[in-house]
Motif scaffolding. Sequence first.
Motif, PDB file in Angstrom:
ATOM      1  N   LEU A  30       0.853  -1.177   0.000  1.00 51.11           N
ATOM      2  CA  LEU A  30       0.000   0.000   0.000  1.00 51.11           C
ATOM      3  C   LEU A  30       0.894   1.234   0.000  1.00 51.11           C
ATOM      4  CD1 LEU A  30      -2.380  -1.206   2.839  1.00 51.11           C
ATOM      5  CD2 LEU A  30      -2.909  -1.164   0.389  1.00 51.11           C
ATOM      6  N   ALA A  32       0.789   5.160   0.929  1.00 49.03           N
ATOM      7  CA  ALA A  32       0.033   6.285   1.514  1.00 49.03           C
ATOM      8  C   ALA A  32       0.794   7.559   1.153  1.00 49.03           C
ATOM      9  CB  ALA A  32      -0.112   6.084   3.005  1.00 49.03           C
ATOM     10  N   GLY A  33       1.532   8.122   2.099  1.00 53.85           N
ATOM     11  CA  GLY A  33       2.329   9.312   1.773  1.00 53.85           C
ATOM     12  C   GLY A  33       3.585   8.942   1.004  1.00 53.85           C
ATOM     13  N   GLY A  34       3.974   7.707   1.127  1.00 51.31           N
ATOM     14  CA  GLY A  34       5.150   7.230   0.390  1.00 51.31           C
ATOM     15  C   GLY A  34       6.474   7.643   1.003  1.00 51.31           C
ATOM     16  N   HIS A  35       6.450   8.257   2.166  1.00 49.18           N
ATOM     17  CA  HIS A  35       7.710   8.787   2.693  1.00 49.18           C
ATOM     18  C   HIS A  35       8.502   7.781   3.519  1.00 49.18           C
ATOM     19  CE1 HIS A  35       7.098  12.328   0.587  1.00 49.18           C
ATOM     20  NE2 HIS A  35       8.007  13.026   1.234  1.00 49.18           N
ATOM     21  N   SER A  36       7.988   6.595   3.622  1.00 41.67           N
ATOM     22  CA  SER A  36       8.822   5.490   4.095  1.00 41.67           C
ATOM     23  C   SER A  36       9.006   4.495   2.958  1.00 41.67           C
ATOM     24  CB  SER A  36       8.180   4.792   5.294  1.00 41.67           C
ATOM     25  OG  SER A  36       8.197   5.662   6.401  1.00 41.67           O
ATOM     26  N   LEU A  37       7.916   4.220   2.260  1.00 45.72           N
ATOM     27  CA  LEU A  37       7.970   3.195   1.224  1.00 45.72           C
ATOM     28  C   LEU A  37       8.860   3.602   0.044  1.00 45.72           C
ATOM     29  CD1 LEU A  37       7.030   0.458   0.246  1.00 45.72           C
ATOM     30  CD2 LEU A  37       5.005   1.547  -0.741  1.00 45.72           C
ATOM     31  N   HIS A  78       0.771  14.380   8.550  1.00 48.26           N
ATOM     32  CA  HIS A  78       1.353  14.946   9.760  1.00 48.26           C
ATOM     33  C   HIS A  78       1.030  16.439   9.837  1.00 48.26           C
ATOM     34  CE1 HIS A  78       3.342  11.133   9.636  1.00 48.26           C
ATOM     35  NE2 HIS A  78       4.366  11.493   8.887  1.00 48.26           N
ATOM     36  N   THR A 111       1.795  10.253   6.320  1.00 46.78           N
ATOM     37  CA  THR A 111       0.493  10.090   6.960  1.00 46.78           C
ATOM     38  C   THR A 111       0.623   9.352   8.285  1.00 46.78           C
ATOM     39  OG1 THR A 111       0.010   7.938   5.967  1.00 46.78           O
ATOM     40  CG2 THR A 111      -0.556   9.897   4.667  1.00 46.78           C
ATOM     41  N   ASP A 124       7.952   8.521  15.414  1.00 44.70           N
ATOM     42  CA  ASP A 124       7.412   9.256  16.558  1.00 44.70           C
ATOM     43  C   ASP A 124       6.018   8.795  16.985  1.00 44.70           C
ATOM     44  OD1 ASP A 124       9.477  11.320  17.096  1.00 44.70           O
ATOM     45  OD2 ASP A 124       9.112  11.791  14.993  1.00 44.70           O
ATOM     46  N   LEU A 167      -5.193  -0.076   7.400  1.00 48.23           N
ATOM     47  CA  LEU A 167      -5.469   0.729   8.579  1.00 48.23           C
ATOM     48  C   LEU A 167      -6.334   1.904   8.121  1.00 48.23           C
ATOM     49  CD1 LEU A 167      -4.825   1.157  11.554  1.00 48.23           C
ATOM     50  CD2 LEU A 167      -2.710   2.300  10.856  1.00 48.23           C
TER      51      LEU A 167
HETATM   52  C1  LIG Z   1      13.435  12.692   5.426  1.00 50.79           C
HETATM   53  C2  LIG Z   1      12.444  11.978   6.270  1.00 50.79           C
HETATM   54  C3  LIG Z   1      12.422  12.232   7.618  1.00 50.79           C
HETATM   55  C4  LIG Z   1      11.501  11.584   8.411  1.00 50.79           C
HETATM   56  N1  LIG Z   1      11.511  11.867   9.737  1.00 50.79           N
HETATM   57  C5  LIG Z   1      10.629  11.218  10.529  1.00 50.79           C
HETATM   58  C6  LIG Z   1      10.585  11.481  11.912  1.00 50.79           C
HETATM   59  O1  LIG Z   1      11.318  12.311  12.427  1.00 50.79           O
HETATM   60  N2  LIG Z   1       9.707  10.793  12.654  1.00 50.79           N
HETATM   61  C7  LIG Z   1       8.855   9.889  12.106  1.00 50.79           C
HETATM   62  O2  LIG Z   1       8.061   9.305  12.825  1.00 50.79           O
HETATM   63  N3  LIG Z   1       8.857   9.642  10.807  1.00 50.79           N
HETATM   64  C8  LIG Z   1       9.718  10.275  10.001  1.00 50.79           C
HETATM   65  N4  LIG Z   1       9.722  10.013   8.671  1.00 50.79           N
HETATM   66  C9  LIG Z   1       8.791   9.028   8.148  1.00 50.79           C
HETATM   67  C10 LIG Z   1       7.507   9.698   7.737  1.00 50.79           C
HETATM   68  O3  LIG Z   1       6.793  10.117   8.855  1.00 50.79           O
HETATM   69  C11 LIG Z   1       6.687   8.765   6.899  1.00 50.79           C
HETATM   70  O4  LIG Z   1       5.795   9.559   6.241  1.00 50.79           O
HETATM   71  C12 LIG Z   1       5.913   7.724   7.647  1.00 50.79           C
HETATM   72  O5  LIG Z   1       6.735   6.910   8.426  1.00 50.79           O
HETATM   73  C13 LIG Z   1       5.178   6.806   6.699  1.00 50.79           C
HETATM   74  O6  LIG Z   1       4.011   7.385   6.301  1.00 50.79           O
HETATM   75  P1  LIG Z   1       3.612   7.416   4.794  1.00 50.79           P
HETATM   76  O7  LIG Z   1       2.228   7.880   4.726  1.00 50.79           O
HETATM   77  O8  LIG Z   1       4.592   8.173   4.085  1.00 50.79           O
HETATM   78  O9  LIG Z   1       3.635   5.842   4.461  1.00 50.79           O
HETATM   79  P2  LIG Z   1       4.140   5.062   3.207  1.00 50.79           P
HETATM   80  O10 LIG Z   1       5.559   5.290   2.994  1.00 50.79           O
HETATM   81  O11 LIG Z   1       3.237   5.290   2.079  1.00 50.79           O
HETATM   82  O12 LIG Z   1       3.911   3.599   3.739  1.00 50.79           O
HETATM   83  C14 LIG Z   1       4.698   3.067   4.766  1.00 50.79           C
HETATM   84  C15 LIG Z   1       4.314   1.611   4.993  1.00 50.79           C
HETATM   85  O13 LIG Z   1       3.028   1.525   5.549  1.00 50.79           O
HETATM   86  C16 LIG Z   1       2.138   0.819   4.713  1.00 50.79           C
HETATM   87  N5  LIG Z   1       0.875   1.536   4.782  1.00 50.79           N
HETATM   88  C17 LIG Z   1       0.693   2.842   4.469  1.00 50.79           C
HETATM   89  N6  LIG Z   1      -0.553   3.212   4.734  1.00 50.79           N
HETATM   90  C18 LIG Z   1      -1.186   2.135   5.221  1.00 50.79           C
HETATM   91  C19 LIG Z   1      -2.498   1.892   5.698  1.00 50.79           C
HETATM   92  N7  LIG Z   1      -3.403   2.865   5.747  1.00 50.79           N
HETATM   93  N8  LIG Z   1      -2.794   0.656   6.118  1.00 50.79           N
HETATM   94  C20 LIG Z   1      -1.882  -0.318   6.105  1.00 50.79           C
HETATM   95  N9  LIG Z   1      -0.633  -0.160   5.678  1.00 50.79           N
HETATM   96  C21 LIG Z   1      -0.286   1.061   5.240  1.00 50.79           C
HETATM   97  C22 LIG Z   1       2.793   0.814   3.372  1.00 50.79           C
HETATM   98  O14 LIG Z   1       2.444  -0.300   2.640  1.00 50.79           O
HETATM   99  C23 LIG Z   1       4.256   0.799   3.733  1.00 50.79           C
HETATM  100  O15 LIG Z   1       4.670  -0.492   4.006  1.00 50.79           O
HETATM  101  C24 LIG Z   1      10.609  10.654   7.853  1.00 50.79           C
HETATM  102  C25 LIG Z   1      10.646  10.399   6.489  1.00 50.79           C
HETATM  103  C26 LIG Z   1      11.537  11.044   5.700  1.00 50.79           C
HETATM  104  C27 LIG Z   1      11.546  10.776   4.247  1.00 50.79           C
END
Ligand SMILES: Cc1cc2nc3c(=O)[nH]c(=O)nc-3n(C[C@H](O)[C@H](O)[C@H](O)COP(=O)(O)OP(=O)(O)OC[C@H]3O[C@@H](n4cnc5c(N)ncnc54)[C@H](O)[C@@H]3O)c2cc1C
Lengths: 289, 776, 158
Positions: A30, A32-37, A78, A111, A124, A167
């Motif tokens: 999946l 979402a924001g893509g900032h981990s994936l 966030h 997200t 966090d 989720l």
């Molecule tokens: C430079 C940088 C700094 C960061 N600093 C921090 C920080 O200080 N603290 C912190 O906590 N995070 C930090 N992050 C992480 C950031 O908060 C990510 O956005 C977050 O961890 C993942 O959210 P996402 O929506 O981007 O998820 P995605 O990257 O889209 O998804 C992450 C994972 O979750 C799964 N997923 C996504 N949505 C769902 C859902 N609704 N149901 C089930 N599975 C799902 C995906 O399949 C994937 O495996 C940072 C990221 C970057 C790039």
Amino acid sequence: MIPEPFEYHAPHSLAEATRLASELGEQAKLLAGGHSLLPMMKLRLAAPRHVIDLGHLQELRYIREAEEKIEIGALATHFQIESSALLNEKCPLLADTAREIGDPQVRNRGTLGGSLAHADPAGDWPAAMLALDAELQAVSAQGERWIAARDFFVGLMSTALAPGEILATIRVPTLPARSGDAYFKFRHPASGFAVVGAAVRVKLSEAGHIEQVAIGVTGVGAKAYRAADVERELVGKSPTARRLVEAAAHAADGVEPNADLFASAEYRHHLAAVYVRQALERALEKARA
Amino acid sequence: MSVKLLGERIKRKEDPRLIQGRGHYVDDLPLCNMLYLAFVRSPHAHAQIKSIQLEEARKMPGVGAIYTGKDLDGRLGLIPCAAGIEGLKIPDHPCLALGRVRYVGEPVAVVVANNRYQAADAAAKVEVDYNALPAVVDMDRAVAPSSPLVHESLGDNMAFVAKLEGGDWKAVEADASVKVLKQRLVNQRLAPLSMETRGVVASYSPGEDTLTVWSSTQIPHLLKTQLAVMTGTDEARVRVIAPEVGGAFGSKLNVYAEEGVACFVSRQFGQPVKWIESRRENLMATIHGRDQIDDLEIYYRPDGKVVGLKCRILADLGAYHQLLTPAIPTLTALMILGSYNIPAVFVETKGLFTNKMATDAYRGAGRPEATYIIERVMDLVALELKLDPVEIRLKNFPPPGKDIVLATGVSYDTDNYQKTLKKVLTLSSYKKLRREQARLRKKGKYLGIGLSTYVEICAMGPSSRMPAGGWESGTVRVEPTGKVTVLSGTSPHGQGEETSFAQIVAEELGVPYDDVTVYHGDTNQVPMGIGTFGSRTTAVGGTAIYLATQRIKRKMARLAAHKLGVKPGEMVFRDGKVEREDGSKSMKFAEVVGEAYFAKQLPSGVEPGLVENFVFEPPNYTYPFGAHVAVVEVDGETGEVSLRNYYAVDDCGRILNPMLVDGQIHGGLAQGIGQALWEEHVYDENGQLLTGTLMDCAVPKAHQLCWFETANTETRTPVNPLGVKGVGEAGTIGSTPAIVNAVIDALQPFGARHLDMPLKPEKVWRILKQGPAQAA
Amino acid sequence: MNIRVRINGAAREDEVEPRLLLVHYLRDVAGLTGTHIGCETSICGACTVLMNGEAVKSCTLLAVQADGAEITTIEGLTAEDGRLHPLQQGFWEEHGLQCGFCTPGMILAAHQLLSRNPRPSRSEIRRALEGNLCRCTGYQHIVKAIEWAAEKMGGSTS
Ligand SMILES: Cc1cc2nc3c(=O)[nH]c(=O)nc-3n(C[C@H](O)[C@H](O)[C@H](O)COP(=O)(O)OP(=O)(O)OC[C@H]3O[C@@H](n4cnc5c(N)ncnc54)[C@H](O)[C@@H]3O)c2cc1C
Ligand code: FES
Ligand code: FES
């Protein structure tokens, strides 16, 4: 820098998303924001065959109040959380935690749901979720279930979500009277992630004793946890400065702290005690106000 | 000269294109038929290559070819090293590994494909079978006889040993009052980390038989020669262009494997080829900086006078030499006495091979290490004798204004170290700070005040002492319309010389600043030059342009005088006119230019046209100096260090544009502070890089730094007619020791004497944890 | 996959591979090379653009995620008549750049800051730049450049 090829799906409803998720199973990720994936895909640490983009599910972007509780859609960013007037008033811990995440660009995209599902040990949100006893709603083609935050974080980057589950909603109680909360974070100088993060919600009795306290700690171990030993030392007691110090010293009891180039296990252990105490002090200050 | 430009805060000519996203860095160049390269790199620090399987990769879409070390052997030359050190061992350094890999990230094969995505996909399919070997990582162990060898054929891991001895050691030994203090200092490895990574586009045109190379480099001219040699191309048919370069800090003062390979591939295909480094590659395979262990013996008298310094340097050179790798630590030896008149010196430098990426010039290149050593020495002795850091420095400075030759043999050009020190003490309200510190200590708060008074060696340099010549060329061409074209052999990449060079020329010629355009970095457009590094661009390159401008002026004065019937010596250039001082006889600048080009009535012996070149050979280096004060706060619970104030007084000679000088200082400070507090580039015991991405590798961020208060003293150097010394590295050099000294100062209640960088919270916390020092 | 986007006011439609990163789309497909790439771990911010008015790191978005979005890159800040945006002007006036590589990302991050907080303090400015690295300037002149722009814009970011 360049992800491996994949097939892209962009469902427009949660129902469609869950159907896709159950059809494609473990071959799909999946988005979402893509900032981990996406960073993981760019480094080719992840290479899903299918990507299901949840970005079009407007239905999961809300933040609303529902009977003493707050409900947040998993796709709320966030930044939405940090800037939500409702949260800043009724559940400031969430807004305060959001503000500590990454940087403005990351907060615009990342997200809450994605963070929780990703379960980064230095993320966090898990600390706040634990401190708030959040309930997390998982939806799949088979139906839905609610998971307590305590049961949600299973281990290093693993959660109670089953394949095919999405989720959808995060539910937390609003801040009761005579209560305060705080999130204190020691940031890694390069990544900005939590070396240690401590989230606290505390409720005082009329007499000024600690009636309830919940402490979530992230960054220290393989997964976020409740600092139960600290809580036990404090419940029912009057929060003297000395007691806070003594109780907080147990912030990493029973946890095997992470060690890396930046901080040894011993130092993380120490930081946990300091940050838990500081967060407690701040939360108490707010509770008294 | 009615419009004053020199010394003024003039906005940069470079900026309009850059603030609109309209500049062109290497990756921004679009060429038809471009091929893309992706390198397959070693995951091992040390291994034998058993086999390389290419079948799968070859089948991937868009793949044109894949080359390994064997394919290039004998067809593409080795990577050059220009350092001249007696007895230096120079191992073969092929562009693609041959049989062995010796550091993580060493290129093993290259994939050529139609676009970057296809190249990356195919590179992932190349399978290399390795036989891992023990890695040499730790320097202390690398010198042991039992150590594995990075290059077996060389017999040991020692690339060179150099000694520098000077002064009167007998006198030191004879003085019974002299005490000795020993200390080991570690100057950690760093990543230069320019925000633009490296990149190259090579385009060979078979019809014209020309090879054009755009590279993110500091040295287009030197690179041209080297690429011609490596690829066996007639040098006259090679053109190198440094387009917009997104920072370098020494890391692009080099000739890299990927540049050679790109040229080779382009020649094979007769098509343009592009390679853009990823950040991970940049951290693995672009040169690193610093990485020394310095074992010191400090000889001092009870009054605080330091009378002798011995230093044994272990310098980690990495697995192969890049362009200047072994030369860098020798600069440490040269500058080790800093701004102090220490009568006896002994430095032994051992350059060691290890299974890591090569070290080479990183902002300051050997001098930050020297300054760090000597500035720590001063504080260590002060601590031992309970002297104020100011006092010990004053005690060891040479008297102002006297030319002295130090025990190292170095002779500084101009100095007044007392003046900069005094100025920074005033600027920082030093005495007040000390009082505040005492007050806060009583409350259990730890403020630290750190000093550093440095001298550096700049404007590189006299050719006799530079590996590849230290002169620079400058050309000034007045076009028929009266507009002025300036060509410089230097290759600035952010320093702002398009601006400062135009200031020089416009002011000298009395023409509008906007009429002057500066070009650099294209070997077909600009006469041969050396490049931008070693804080030389303005002091050496600017001087060349200044002197070329004088030639233009002489010619124009002759033309005007001839026409006006006056003496050439009477002519002045101002307000777009060439005229007599009293204005009685005058010609428009453009009219004089017309005389040169229409060439109807030239004085006898004068050639038509208006273009002059000057090659400036500097008679000496320049020696900028300065004094910095850092104020830090140490968190008593976590050991976290935060910067509170930073004061810098620098003397870089004459200032042509104060805004640019400030910018150079600020950037340098950030890097020097970064080294002191956060930055380190770390390999584990197996030679794996632990800081391979920006998630681990700390670069100072805006909120981690404080406001910098800067000021200058302006002591002009006699080494060049502009009086300019150079300022590119001063901030970096001065700040690292100031910060470390400040943190150690803050930790005095805990009896701290020394901590190695970076001063991460945990290290500081371990000192705090020991509790207050017993009153001695 | 087919996507439609408006970049700097101009509509485009392109067929893209799903894995194509937005930054590569902007640079290699749309030819807007003012947006730079400085890392692959989403830290440096050189790739920052505005998507529907929000600052985002275009290296951490797929082009397909931008389907239907409005994108502003550094090239889009200059007015039609060539007038510079106050932030661009501020960076010029205050020497907010040296090599210029980080500059487009810095300017767009600052753009968002000023749209959310028209009169930021110096420490708020520094915090807002947490996602943008500059190796050349030491940031001080960047902070001044943003202050310059905030002053000139008198509280509005259009
Ligand atoms: C430079 C940088 C700094 C960061 N600093 C921090 C920080 O200080 N603290 C912190 O906590 N995070 C930090 N992050 C992480 C950031 O908060 C990510 O956005 C977050 O961890 C993942 O959210 P996402 O929506 O981007 O998820 P995605 O990257 O889209 O998804 C992450 C994972 O979750 C799964 N997923 C996504 N949505 C769902 C859902 N609704 N149901 C089930 N599975 C799902 C995906 O399949 C994937 O495996 C940072 C990221 C970057 C790039
Ligand atoms: S390129 Fe570094 S954050 Fe996007
Ligand atoms: S100006 Fe060079 S990175 Fe910022």
